[in-house]
Motif scaffolding. Structure first.
Motif, PDB file in Angstrom:
ATOM      1  N   TRP A   1       0.838  -1.198   0.000  1.00 17.05           N
ATOM      2  CA  TRP A   1       0.000   0.000   0.000  1.00 17.05           C
ATOM      3  C   TRP A   1       0.871   1.245   0.000  1.00 17.05           C
ATOM      4  CZ3 TRP A   1      -0.178   3.952   3.562  1.00 17.05           C
ATOM      5  CH2 TRP A   1      -1.164   4.900   3.344  1.00 17.05           C
TER       6      TRP A   1
ATOM      7  N   ARG B   1      -0.417   4.814  -1.753  1.00 14.58           N
ATOM      8  CA  ARG B   1      -0.406   5.944  -0.824  1.00 14.58           C
ATOM      9  C   ARG B   1      -0.543   7.296  -1.520  1.00 14.58           C
ATOM     10  NH1 ARG B   1       4.350   8.760   1.303  1.00 14.58           N
ATOM     11  NH2 ARG B   1       5.454   7.382  -0.119  1.00 14.58           N
ATOM     12  N   ASP B   2       0.147   7.495  -2.628  1.00 15.68           N
ATOM     13  CA  ASP B   2       0.164   8.803  -3.280  1.00 15.68           C
ATOM     14  C   ASP B   2      -0.952   8.991  -4.299  1.00 15.68           C
ATOM     15  OD1 ASP B   2       2.389   9.584  -1.834  1.00 15.68           O
ATOM     16  OD2 ASP B   2       3.774   8.724  -3.292  1.00 15.68           O
ATOM     17  N   GLN B   3      -1.770   7.993  -4.508  1.00 10.60           N
ATOM     18  CA  GLN B   3      -2.852   8.100  -5.479  1.00 10.60           C
ATOM     19  C   GLN B   3      -4.009   8.890  -4.884  1.00 10.60           C
ATOM     20  OE1 GLN B   3      -2.407   6.942  -8.623  1.00 10.60           O
ATOM     21  NE2 GLN B   3      -0.359   6.397  -7.902  1.00 10.60           N
ATOM     22  N   ARG B   4      -4.498   9.844  -5.648  1.00  2.84           N
ATOM     23  CA  ARG B   4      -5.626  10.658  -5.200  1.00  2.84           C
ATOM     24  C   ARG B   4      -6.689  10.677  -6.295  1.00  2.84           C
ATOM     25  NH1 ARG B   4      -3.723  10.010  -0.791  1.00  2.84           N
ATOM     26  NH2 ARG B   4      -2.454  11.491   0.300  1.00  2.84           N
ATOM     27  N   VAL B   5      -7.934  10.710  -5.890  1.00  7.02           N
ATOM     28  CA  VAL B   5      -9.050  10.791  -6.819  1.00  7.02           C
ATOM     29  C   VAL B   5      -9.837  12.040  -6.481  1.00  7.02           C
ATOM     30  CG1 VAL B   5     -11.181   9.693  -7.610  1.00  7.02           C
ATOM     31  CG2 VAL B   5      -9.190   8.294  -7.031  1.00  7.02           C
ATOM     32  N   THR B   6      -9.977  12.912  -7.465  1.00 10.96           N
ATOM     33  CA  THR B   6     -10.762  14.123  -7.235  1.00 10.96           C
ATOM     34  C   THR B   6     -12.194  13.862  -7.688  1.00 10.96           C
ATOM     35  OG1 THR B   6     -10.120  14.994  -9.389  1.00 10.96           O
ATOM     36  CG2 THR B   6      -8.786  15.634  -7.507  1.00 10.96           C
TER      37      THR B   6
END
Length: 60
Positions: free
Chosen positions: A27, A32-37
């Motif tokens: 993870w 960890r660094d993945q973001r979903v707007t």
């Protein structure tokens, strides 16, 4: 519990700890660094997608 049961419990506990450490490492390395707007218009477009329409009075 006898001695064999205690050894089994200890080994299972170690296996679980190792699995949790590996999962956390995966993870941390990949997710960890993945973001979903998410914005209101995009969510409305997904939630209000026309689905299957039913015809009144028709029983199948």
């Amino acid at each position: 519990m006898n001695r064999a049961d205690q050894r089994l419990v200890k080994r299972l506990a170690w296996v679980l700890v190792i699995k949790l450490v590996l999962l956390y490492g995966l993870w941390w390395g990949f997710v960890r660094d993945q973001r979903v707007t998410v914005d209101a218009a995009g969510m409305a477009a997904q939630a209000l997608v026309p689905g299957f329409e039913t015809v009144k009075g028709e029983n199948k």
